[in-house]
Scaffold this motif. Structure first.
Motif, mmCIF file in Angstrom:
data_model
loop_
_atom_site.group_PDB
_atom_site.id
_atom_site.type_symbol
_atom_site.label_atom_id
_atom_site.label_comp_id
_atom_site.label_asym_id
_atom_site.label_seq_id
_atom_site.Cartn_x
_atom_site.Cartn_y
_atom_site.Cartn_z
ATOM 1 N N THR A 144 -79.233 -129.855 40.333
ATOM 2 C CA THR A 144 -77.999 -128.160 40.388
ATOM 3 C C THR A 144 -79.052 -127.018 40.467
ATOM 4 O OG1 THR A 144 -76.433 -127.658 38.856
ATOM 5 C CG2 THR A 144 -78.786 -128.128 37.632
ATOM 6 N N THR A 187 -77.783 -119.652 46.614
ATOM 7 C CA THR A 187 -78.038 -118.769 46.170
ATOM 8 C C THR A 187 -78.528 -117.603 48.094
ATOM 9 O OG1 THR A 187 -78.112 -118.185 44.350
ATOM 10 C CG2 THR A 187 -79.323 -116.606 44.690
ATOM 11 N N GLY A 214 -78.732 -124.595 43.094
ATOM 12 C CA GLY A 214 -78.236 -123.866 42.609
ATOM 13 C C GLY A 214 -79.311 -122.882 43.482
ATOM 14 N N HIS A 219 -79.898 -121.132 36.506
ATOM 15 C CA HIS A 219 -78.966 -121.023 37.041
ATOM 16 C C HIS A 219 -77.856 -120.276 36.784
ATOM 17 C CE1 HIS A 219 -80.028 -125.904 37.205
ATOM 18 N NE2 HIS A 219 -81.527 -125.483 36.266
ATOM 19 N N ASP A 248 -71.729 -128.508 41.715
ATOM 20 C CA ASP A 248 -71.933 -127.967 39.879
ATOM 21 C C ASP A 248 -70.707 -129.306 39.054
ATOM 22 O OD1 ASP A 248 -73.242 -126.337 40.100
ATOM 23 O OD2 ASP A 248 -72.263 -124.477 40.211
ATOM 24 N N ASN A 297 -78.045 -117.345 39.223
ATOM 25 C CA ASN A 297 -78.049 -117.701 40.253
ATOM 26 C C ASN A 297 -76.784 -116.988 40.844
ATOM 27 O OD1 ASN A 297 -80.744 -117.773 41.758
ATOM 28 N ND2 ASN A 297 -80.683 -120.095 41.227
ATOM 29 N N ARG A 298 -76.134 -118.369 39.823
ATOM 30 C CA ARG A 298 -74.676 -117.861 40.318
ATOM 31 C C ARG A 298 -73.622 -117.158 39.842
ATOM 32 N NH1 ARG A 298 -76.438 -122.174 40.337
ATOM 33 N NH2 ARG A 298 -75.739 -124.381 40.138
#
Length: 198
Positions: free
Chosen positions: A158, A166, A162, A73, A2, A76-77
């Motif tokens: 990205t 995940t 991600g 995004h 990231d 997921n984080r």
């Protein structure tokens, strides 16, 4: 992953400003754009428009926070953060950088109607959706276009990263750890997750 991605995306956004300035001085671009489409620059005081509406600008930024914050995004984080502190830190940094990119690109790209006349664009394309790619291909210096293309590419990558992170985390924690090996340590879990990613 990231950090590298965000760095290149942020660089691409700044390059967009610099490359545009090689076409037309930014003060002239802003002034001409402000005359042609005042709403684009409303809230920015340096184009000489009276009756600034900063609430409009604040609402616009807040809208982007909501759009970006609810994106896959960020969702997921939230599933792969180690704890709440890491979650809030990551989301805050991600949102701030993403909104900075939007703030740089939105007015610059919106001003391209000053550079390209409608008849020039519509001779090639039937819709104004191609305004930015048209300017990028025909007016930008090659070095700027290459860096910006890298930024767009990493923006797509990205999403892939991600999803993989995940899925791998979910498999390691929710399947292996919960059902098969509940006595695994945190280090073993991280190692397994990395193996799943690879």
């Amino acid at each position: 992953s990231d950090t590298v991605t965000f760095t290149i995306m942020l660089l691409a956004a700044f390059v967009a400003v610099i490359a545009t300035a090689t076409i037309i001085p930014l003060d002239k671009l802003i002034h001409a754009s402000g005359q042609l489409n005042p709403d684009l620059w409303r809230g920015f005081p340096y184009i000489g428009v009276k009756h600034f509406d900063y609430f409009w600008l604040f609402s616009w930024i807040l809208t982007w926070f909501v759009l970006i914050g609810s994106s896959p995004h960020m969702i997921n984080r939230s599933f792969i953060a180690r704890n709440e502190k890491e979650l809030y830190k990551g989301i805050s940094i991600g949102l701030a950088l993403a909104v900075l990119i939007v703030l740089l690109l939105y007015p610059i790209f919106g001003s391209y109607q000053v550079i390209v006349k409608p008849e020039e664009l519509f001779n090639v394309y039937k819709t104004s959706d191609y305004l930015v790619p048209y300017v990028l291909v025909n007016y930008w210096p090659l070095w700027g276009a290459l860096i910006f293309f890298a930024g767009i590419t990493f923006a797509g990558m990205t999403t892939v990263c991600g999803q993989i992170i995940t899925i791998s985390t979910a498999f390691a924690r929710e399947f292996i750890h919960r059902w098969l090996k509940p006595d695994m340590s945190e280090n073993q879990l991280l190692t397994l997750t990395k193996e799943m990613i690879i």
